[in-house]
Design a protein around this motif. Structure first.
Motif, PDB file in Angstrom:
ATOM      1  N   UNK A   1      39.748 111.504 -91.499  1.00 11.58           N
ATOM      2  CA  UNK A   1      39.179 112.820 -91.237  1.00 11.58           C
ATOM      3  C   UNK A   1      38.449 112.693 -89.899  1.00 11.58           C
ATOM      4  N   UNK A   2      38.581 113.710 -89.070  1.00 12.43           N
ATOM      5  CA  UNK A   2      38.015 113.570 -87.726  1.00 12.43           C
ATOM      6  C   UNK A   2      36.503 113.354 -87.725  1.00 12.43           C
ATOM      7  N   UNK A   3      35.844 113.687 -88.832  1.00 10.67           N
ATOM      8  CA  UNK A   3      34.382 113.501 -88.856  1.00 10.67           C
ATOM      9  C   UNK A   3      33.990 112.214 -89.588  1.00 10.67           C
ATOM     10  N   UNK A   4      34.971 111.417 -89.992  1.00  8.59           N
ATOM     11  CA  UNK A   4      34.648 110.113 -90.581  1.00  8.59           C
ATOM     12  C   UNK A   4      33.807 109.326 -89.581  1.00  8.59           C
TER      13      UNK A   4
ATOM     14  N   UNK B   1      34.365 109.251 -85.682  1.00  6.59           N
ATOM     15  CA  UNK B   1      33.343 109.863 -84.839  1.00  6.59           C
ATOM     16  C   UNK B   1      32.915 108.899 -83.743  1.00  6.59           C
ATOM     17  N   UNK B   2      32.884 107.616 -84.078  1.00  8.86           N
ATOM     18  CA  UNK B   2      32.548 106.620 -83.064  1.00  8.86           C
ATOM     19  C   UNK B   2      33.515 106.702 -81.887  1.00  8.86           C
ATOM     20  N   UNK B   3      34.770 106.881 -82.210  1.00  7.31           N
ATOM     21  CA  UNK B   3      35.777 106.967 -81.152  1.00  7.31           C
ATOM     22  C   UNK B   3      35.515 108.181 -80.272  1.00  7.31           C
ATOM     23  N   UNK B   4      35.183 109.281 -80.914  1.00  6.02           N
ATOM     24  CA  UNK B   4      34.959 110.522 -80.173  1.00  6.02           C
ATOM     25  C   UNK B   4      33.789 110.353 -79.194  1.00  6.02           C
TER      26      UNK B   4
ATOM     27  N   UNK C   1      42.727 106.451 -82.610  1.00  2.62           N
ATOM     28  CA  UNK C   1      41.429 106.442 -83.305  1.00  2.62           C
ATOM     29  C   UNK C   1      41.626 106.231 -84.808  1.00  2.62           C
ATOM     30  N   UNK C   2      42.766 106.649 -85.320  1.00  4.77           N
ATOM     31  CA  UNK C   2      43.018 106.491 -86.752  1.00  4.77           C
ATOM     32  C   UNK C   2      43.159 105.023 -87.156  1.00  4.77           C
ATOM     33  N   UNK C   3      43.395 104.151 -86.191  1.00  3.96           N
ATOM     34  CA  UNK C   3      43.498 102.728 -86.497  1.00  3.96           C
ATOM     35  C   UNK C   3      42.151 102.018 -86.372  1.00  3.96           C
ATOM     36  N   UNK C   4      41.114 102.793 -86.053  1.00  3.11           N
ATOM     37  CA  UNK C   4      39.799 102.178 -85.965  1.00  3.11           C
ATOM     38  C   UNK C   4      39.318 101.986 -84.531  1.00  3.11           C
ATOM     39  N   UNK C   5      40.182 102.336 -83.575  1.00  6.99           N
ATOM     40  CA  UNK C   5      39.771 102.213 -82.184  1.00  6.99           C
ATOM     41  C   UNK C   5      38.471 102.970 -81.974  1.00  6.99           C
ATOM     42  N   UNK C   6      37.522 102.567 -81.204  1.00  5.55           N
ATOM     43  CA  UNK C   6      37.480 101.362 -80.350  1.00  5.55           C
ATOM     44  C   UNK C   6      36.869 100.156 -81.061  1.00  5.55           C
TER      45      UNK C   6
END
Length: 930
Positions: free
Chosen positions: A145-148, A152-155, A489-494
């Motif tokens: 979810x984009x707010x996970x 969010x860290x990626x954003x 970002x879905x893979x945990x990046x960064x």
RNA sequence: GGGCGCGUAGCACAGCUGGUUAGCGCAUCUCCCUUACAAGGAGAGGGUCGUAGGUUCGAAUCCUACCGCGCCCACCA
């Protein structure tokens, strides 16, 4: 063997198999170096979403590709997730609390956000459940979810990086303001629609004069903010007016007449009122001429204190009032009907107000360059190709992206201001609102004058060194500013979320492992293989993902972009809830089953073309599923249920095959070949229709019927088993549920059809000669059936015998070998085959019909009408003569012989020969009738 | 104003780089409840491929213009 119902019933089956797949983790993909990765990132549905036909189509296509690739030995990953959909979700929750008599302002930011999260927990997974009903083979364990937190860290990371590179800036510009949502919108979020409006011609009187200048405007209310009138410097009519002073009516402000090239002398009166704070062009003119910027509206588009007597009234009320007042003062010259385009909010459809305000922007031009190059070079390909141009055109003219939104639901901008060191913020600190401050638009504008510190965590002030008085920017980021990171970002990046925390600043071991694994997975699955989406979001999402991919991963996020059409109703209108013409996919699923929905959708969707749907079209898929069900049922009834495993092992020896068996295998493998090509080229409809044609009209209509003759025979059983089992595999990506259900009956205890490999193409089974021979048999059967139908014979009129005369030894051989086939399929008891003069034997006791190689006559008890019979042959003769004529002409054309490729000429010659022979035959037959 | 897509049988659509007599589904008509399937089977009728030119040995397919329909983009007040 259990008795199976004569109708396929999908009740219970779908859920059962879906859960089975989930339990076995078939949808879960991992890094696997022995396999080639195949990955798709789902166009994330909004948490507010409910499944509509567009989703159904989009996700069916992806599911087909995912399952097809998985069966072909790829490590197939379908990465799902949902978008927080800032404005849409906030609107939904605002409406909800409104029903409870509350506003978000009354609740305050913190409480309101709690409400949104609560709502998300409760309803946010509706669409996920619906995607599961559709059968989607998503790797749900990876759903993001984009707010996970991690996401969010990626954003935030991305924001900070771009800011540091100088690619994010704040600026005071005219933006698209939605007065209802009370937020800025990006240009893409404010689509222009044509509306029927009016052009108002208003007299602007000169100072100390009885003369006036007439200006034309579509939005008279904005005159309250006018700070000039502009004319074209080359416009001789107005040349001597430049520099004169006008008294702006109603508000009595002195404004000047200025000269600007922008003005089109042809339009209206050639004189334009200039409202720098409420129009894009006027803004630019204002800049050029140093005009005053007067904002006459408050954020809800009511007139503010600067709009004199109109203060407090809504913009459209003000328009009416101003028109009335102008009329009264005799300053309204005329009103003309006028069509023009006006921006609308893409979420609530409110008319956009161009609004001068300070916003955050991303500088897009430099970011877009690699994305342009990649597409130009073909590293990223659009299917169909035509979208390339649309994409490139947008990218080449890309505008800066307004990313700040004045709503609460979203990623908060990581910019900080010290309340202690900036006196303007004192008031604000005193409010004690701190981090969850509710700041008005004006206050945001104040903030914008202060240099921010951009930082993920609350920073210390450069000046006073304390973090205590830091206030975070209250605005949030555009949802697309998070969506554009999805492929990585879905893979945990960064990979920063496992930061050293409380426990002595050390990462826990499993956390460390997790990060390592995520990095490897990203490396393995990125770039993803294909993106499947609708044309509407090429700009919103596709282009921006490409940009982000190059900027943060140094590589394109996907190789192929498959753009499918828009779902429309059968009159061509886009299906939408607001038009009330939508067909609910869940309703179709309930009535016809998921597989029927999927198959109907896909077979109706030519690549990139819009899909026109009506409810009846789903019968197509339902009927096909039912056909598959019944064919399978028949085969199962005739196989030895104890020995099912044996059939799978039974090697089919080519040399022992009967014609029909060899034929159906040949047909199967050519079908497979064609299906492979079609699927590799994203031509899913073609693939679906090829399988349909084979399974129904070749396998069922001919082979199964013929197999009945030797159904006791093990070899026949083995062929039936093989074809149906392999066909189910081909069908599986399209109709996963029914194919699994049936497959399980053929191969109980063998896992899932989804784990099976895609059928291997064995071209040695494909045999044209054999297909030609079978065609002779098919032609004979069809001709015989035809004879009966066209003459409308009742069963009692016919003696079920057929005299078949053949024109070649070869055909004779085939027919003799296939006598039983003909007896069965043409329904005759006795057949007499002979290779003799084909014209012999006409009599009034026989009806006759010819095929390419034969003449068939059947004895009948009623007398044949010789005249009619003759006419029948005559019309055939005519038709063939015409073809011959045409071909003769062609083959006598020297240019043709010279220029056409030899194989085409050869084919043409051969076909002419055949036609001539047939003509000769028909003439003989006709002549014999007398 | 620019760009794109679509006009093929009553309806809705295929027809991929030009190459046999233009196909599928629905609907229509005829016959058949033949023990897998009437949500089925066997057949039939129905099209000068929007119009007009052009290129070509050959055009539904390529080119041009026009006529309809739809979509996207763009700051004409």
């Amino acid at each position: 063997m259990e008795e199976l119902a004569t109708k396929y019933s999908f009740d219970d089956i779908e859920e059962k198999w879906y859960n089975f797949w989930l339990e076995k983790e078939f949808f879960h993909a991992r890094k696997n170096l022995s396999k080639t990765p195949f990955s798709i990132v789902i166009p994330p549905p909004n948490v507010t979403g409910i499944l509509h036909m567009g989703h159904a189509l989009n996700n069916t296509i992806q599911d087909i590709l995912i399952r097809f690739k998985k069966m072909n030995g790829f490590e197939s990953l379908w990465m799902p997730g949902t978008d927080h959909a800032g404005i849409a979700t906030q609107n939904v929750v605002e409406r909800k609390i409104a029903r409870e008599g509350m506003t978000r302002q009354q609740l305050g930011r913190e409480k309101f956000l709690e409400n949104v999260w609560q709502w998300k927990e409760e309803y946010g997974s509706t669409i996920i459940r619906q995607l599961k009903r559709l059968g989607c083979a998503c790797d749900w364990q990876r759903a993001r979810f984009t707010m996970d937190e991690e996401y969010s860290d990626a954003v935030i990371e991305v924001f900070i990086r771009l800011f540091k590179k100088g690619l994010i800036y704040r600026g005071n510009y005219i933006i698209n303001w939605c007065p209802r949502c009370q937020t800025a919108l990006a240009d893409e979020e404010a689509p222009h629609k044509e509306i029927d409006g009016f052009l108002y011609y208003i007299k602007y009187p000169f100072k100390n004069s009885s003369q006036y200048l007439v200006v034309a405007t579509t939005r008279p209310e904005t005159m309250l903010g006018d700070t000039a009138v502009a004319v074209n410097p080359k416009d001789l009519r107005y040349n001597d007016l430049i520099g004169k002073t006008i008294i702006l009516p109603l508000i009595d402000r002195e404004i000047l007449v200025i000269a600007d090239d922008f003005v089109d002398p042809e339009f209206g009166t050639g004189a334009v009122k200039v409202t720098p704070a409420h129009d894009q062009n006027d803004y630019l003119m204002g800049k050029r001429h140093n005009l005053e910027f007067i904002n006459i509206f408050s954020p809800d588009a009511r007139c503010n204190e600067l709009s004199g007597d109109y203060a407090g009234s809504d913009r459209f009320e003000a328009r009416q009032a101003i028109i009335e007042d102008l009329k009264e003062r005799k300053l309204l010259e005329k009103v003309v009907a006028h069509k023009h385009t006006v921006g609308h909010c893409y979420r609530c459809h409110t008319v956009i107000e161009p609004y001068l305000s300070k916003q955050w922007f991303v500088k897009m031009k430099p970011l877009a360059l690699p994305g342009i190059e990649a597409v130009e070079k073909g590293d990223i390909k659009f299917h169909p190709q035509r979208w390339t141009k649309v994409y490139l055109n947008w990218m080449q003219n890309i505008q800066d992206w307004c990313i700040s939104r004045q709503i609460w639901w979203g990623h908060r901008i990581p910019a900080w201001y010290c309340g202690k060191c900036n006196s303007q913020l004192q008031v604000y600190l005193e409010k004690g609102t701190g981090n969850n401050a509710e700041i008005s638009l004006d206050e945001i504008n104040v903030l914008s004058d202060i240099e921010p510190i951009v930082s993920k965590e609350k920073p210390c002030c450069d000046k006073c060194g304390s973090a205590k008085f830091m206030i975070q920017d209250p605005q949030v980021l555009d949802t697309w500013f998070s969506s554009w990171l999805r492929p990585f970002a879905t893979f945990g990046w960064p990979f920063t979320s496992c930061k050293p925390h409380a426990l002595g600043g050390k990462l826990e071991q499993n956390e460390k492992n997790k990060t390592g694994l995520q990095k490897e997975e990203l490396k393995y699955f990125y770039p993803t293989t294909v993106l499947v989406t609708a044309p509407e979001i090429i700009f919103f999402w596709v282009a921006r993902m490409i940009i982000a991919g190059f900027e943060f991963m140094q590589n394109a996020p996907f190789k192929d972009v498959y753009i499918h059409g828009t779902v429309r109703d059968d009159s061509g209108k886009k299906m939408s809830k607001s038009l009330g013409n939508s067909i609910d996919p869940l309703e179709i699923i309930a009535e016809y089953g998921t597989d029927a929905l999927r198959f109907s959708l896909v077979s109706n969707t030519a690549i990139g073309q819009d899909v026109f749907l009506s409810k009846e079209k789903f019968e197509f898929g339902r009927n096909f599923c039912n056909k598959i069900w019944n064919a399978s049922r028949f085969i199962l009834m005739n196989l030895d249920s104890e020995e099912l495993g044996g059939y799978a092992k039974e090697k089919i020896k080519k040399e022992n095959l009967a014609l029909a068996e060899a034929w159906v295998l040949s047909r199967f493998y050519s079908t497979l070949k064609q299906v492979n090509i079609a699927l590799d080229n994203y031509r899913l409809n073609e693939a679906a229709n090829i399988i349909y044609e084979f399974f129904w009209h070749q396998f069922c209509d001919w082979y199964i019927e013929l197999a009945k003759l030797s159904i006791e025979n093990t070899q026949t059983q083995a062929v039936l088993f093989k074809i149906v089992e392999q066909s189910l595999r081909l069908l599986h990506p399209f109709i996963p549920f029914v194919s699994e259900e049936i497959w399980q009956k053929f191969k109980p205890g063998c896992g899932s059809i989804l784990e099976q490999s895609w059928p291997q193409l064995d071209e040695s089974f494909i045999n044209e000669k054999l297909e030609t021979n079978m065609q002779i048999v098919i032609d004979v059967c069809t001709a015989k059936r035809n004879l009966r139908n066209e003459n409308n014979y009742k069963p009692k009129d016919i003696i079920e015998q057929a005299y078949i005369k053949v024109d070649s030894l070869e055909a004779e051989k085939v027919l003799i070998e296939c006598q039983d086939y003909i007896k069965k399929l043409a329904k005759v008891d006795k057949i007499f085959i002979s290779q003799e003069n084909i014209d012999m034997g006409y009599s009034q006791e026989f009806a006759s019909c010819s095929t390419a190689n034969t003449l068939i006559t059947i004895p009948v008890k009623i007398k044949i009408d010789a005249e009619r019979e003759k006419q029948k042959f005559e019309s055939q003769i005519n038709e063939i003569s015409n073809h011959i004529l045409r071909k003769d002409r062609l083959l006598n054309n020297e240019n043709y012989l010279k220029k056409a490729p030899s194989h085409v000429v050869e084919k043409e010659k051969q076909s002419l020969d055949e036609l001539k022979q047939e003509l000769e035959k028909l003439i003989k037959i006709k002549d014999a009738i007398e």
